[in-house]
Write an enzyme that holds these catalytic residues in place. Structure first.
Site, PDB file in Angstrom:
ATOM      1  N   ARG A  28       0.897  -1.095  -0.410  1.00 53.08           N
ATOM      2  CA  ARG A  28       0.307   0.012  -0.087  1.00 53.08           C
ATOM      3  C   ARG A  28       0.821   1.041  -0.125  1.00 53.08           C
ATOM      4  NH1 ARG A  28      -3.557  -3.027  -0.985  1.00 53.08           N
ATOM      5  NH2 ARG A  28      -5.252  -3.918   0.085  1.00 53.08           N
ATOM      6  N   GLU A  29       0.508   2.183  -1.227  1.00 56.40           N
ATOM      7  CA  GLU A  29       0.899   3.646  -0.247  1.00 56.40           C
ATOM      8  C   GLU A  29       0.338   4.522  -0.150  1.00 56.40           C
ATOM      9  OE1 GLU A  29       0.171   2.145  -3.726  1.00 56.40           O
ATOM     10  OE2 GLU A  29       3.027   1.489  -4.063  1.00 56.40           O
ATOM     11  N   ARG A  54      -8.188  26.651  -1.524  1.00 61.15           N
ATOM     12  CA  ARG A  54      -7.406  24.923  -1.769  1.00 61.15           C
ATOM     13  C   ARG A  54      -7.313  24.337  -2.863  1.00 61.15           C
ATOM     14  NH1 ARG A  54      -5.039  25.203   3.021  1.00 61.15           N
ATOM     15  NH2 ARG A  54      -6.003  24.843   4.873  1.00 61.15           N
ATOM     16  N   ALA A  59      -6.401  26.204  11.351  1.00 58.07           N
ATOM     17  CA  ALA A  59      -6.306  25.019  11.260  1.00 58.07           C
ATOM     18  C   ALA A  59      -4.410  24.689  10.102  1.00 58.07           C
ATOM     19  CB  ALA A  59      -7.066  23.966  10.409  1.00 58.07           C
ATOM     20  N   LEU A 119      -0.654  22.518   9.988  1.00 59.57           N
ATOM     21  CA  LEU A 119      -0.053  21.239  10.666  1.00 59.57           C
ATOM     22  C   LEU A 119       0.573  21.468  12.106  1.00 59.57           C
ATOM     23  CD1 LEU A 119       1.924  21.306   6.980  1.00 59.57           C
ATOM     24  CD2 LEU A 119       0.017  20.007   8.076  1.00 59.57           C
ATOM     25  N   GLU A 123      -2.427  29.089  15.516  1.00 60.00           N
ATOM     26  CA  GLU A 123      -3.091  28.579  14.209  1.00 60.00           C
ATOM     27  C   GLU A 123      -4.367  29.461  14.257  1.00 60.00           C
ATOM     28  OE1 GLU A 123      -2.084  27.518  11.441  1.00 60.00           O
ATOM     29  OE2 GLU A 123      -1.289  26.187  12.490  1.00 60.00           O
ATOM     30  N   GLU A 151      -4.050  32.371  11.766  1.00 64.09           N
ATOM     31  CA  GLU A 151      -4.855  32.529  10.833  1.00 64.09           C
ATOM     32  C   GLU A 151      -6.201  33.705  11.305  1.00 64.09           C
ATOM     33  OE1 GLU A 151      -6.522  29.049   9.801  1.00 64.09           O
ATOM     34  OE2 GLU A 151      -4.316  28.325   9.008  1.00 64.09           O
ATOM     35  N   PRO A 172      -8.450   7.394   6.178  1.00 65.01           N
ATOM     36  CA  PRO A 172      -7.795   6.373   6.932  1.00 65.01           C
ATOM     37  C   PRO A 172      -6.852   5.530   6.384  1.00 65.01           C
ATOM     38  CG  PRO A 172      -9.411   6.048   7.655  1.00 65.01           C
ATOM     39  CD  PRO A 172      -9.554   7.716   7.783  1.00 65.01           C
ATOM     40  N   GLY A 173      -7.863   5.030   5.063  1.00 60.39           N
ATOM     41  CA  GLY A 173      -7.058   4.383   3.459  1.00 60.39           C
ATOM     42  C   GLY A 173      -6.597   4.739   2.624  1.00 60.39           C
ATOM     43  N   GLU A 205      -2.513  11.166   8.564  1.00 61.02           N
ATOM     44  CA  GLU A 205      -2.958  11.700   9.249  1.00 61.02           C
ATOM     45  C   GLU A 205      -3.773  11.656  10.447  1.00 61.02           C
ATOM     46  OE1 GLU A 205      -4.727  16.458   8.247  1.00 61.02           O
ATOM     47  OE2 GLU A 205      -4.935  15.393   6.923  1.00 61.02           O
ATOM     48  N   GLU A 224      -3.075  32.250   2.330  1.00 59.18           N
ATOM     49  CA  GLU A 224      -3.306  33.029   3.306  1.00 59.18           C
ATOM     50  C   GLU A 224      -3.755  33.700   3.029  1.00 59.18           C
ATOM     51  OE1 GLU A 224      -1.173  31.656   6.835  1.00 59.18           O
ATOM     52  OE2 GLU A 224      -2.194  28.981   6.693  1.00 59.18           O
TER      53      GLU A 224
END
Length: 201
Positions: free
Chosen positions: A55-56, A82, A94, A96, A111, A115, A133-134, A138, A160
């Site tokens: 899986r990748e 986005r 939000a 990272l 954040e 922001e 999750p597939g 994250e 931003e």
């Protein structure tokens, strides 16, 4: 009518509550096949049952988001561009978890300031979620922030630079989610969780 399932079912009484279950497998091979500017793509070969599977997935540092609620019980949403979906979507402040060793709550405080030019007196966890999750590892921690006050104004750049801030009633945000007018997954999960929490008192 009999329910049909293609998976395995736990026996009656075996599970006290619905809960994700950690499950480790033997990873036979792991390599970064694409090193990106923000995140990487990793390929792993692992054993599962009698099979070997490849899986990748996107290797992600994790993230935080903030559902900020003011004294009028309005929630803060921000609009920004986005590129993968070529949309200026409505979402939450939000960012990272890309500062080594930074606590998620401290990242959420940062954040919200960067922001939205806001600080909050009261913080509490709202939800923690795996966004996809597939295809990614994250994990995002969403916090509820109240007791808001203004901070210094931050200079913003890139996507931003033209952020739009808007305060909406929680019910209005829920309506937008249920009508698929607001499709950001983190926003959807957060406002529905906040609505459910409020409904339960």
């Amino acid at each position: 009518m009999t329910a049909v399932s293609g998976g395995t079912a736990a026996g009656e009484g075996e599970l006290d509550e619905l809960r994700d279950e950690a499950h480790s497998v033997e990873v036979l091979d792991s390599e970064v096949v694409f090193a990106g500017r923000v995140w990487d793509i990793r390929r792993e070969r692992f054993g599962y049952g009698d099979h070997e599977i490849v899986r990748e997935f996107m290797e992600h540092p994790g993230a935080v988001a903030v559902l900020a609620v003011d004294d009028e019980e309005r929630v803060l949403v921000i609009q920004q561009y986005r590129h993968p979906i070529q949309t200026r979507d409505w979402e939450l402040p939000a960012g990272l978890l890309d500062v080594e060793g930074e606590d998620p709550l401290e990242a959420a405080r940062r954040e919200l300031a960067e922001e939205a030019d806001l600080a909050a007196e009261h913080w509490e966890p709202l939800i923690t979620m795996h966004t996809s999750p597939g295809g990614s590892d994250e994990v995002i921690h969403v916090f509820l922030a109240t007791g808001l006050s203004a901070t210094e104004t931050f200079d913003r750049e890139a996507e931003e630079a033209d952020i739009v801030l808007r305060w909406v009633a929680l019910d209005e945000a829920v309506d937008a989610v249920l009508a698929s007018r607001a499709r950001n997954g983190i926003l959807m999960a957060a406002v529905l969780a906040a609505h459910a929490r409020r409904s339960r008192g």
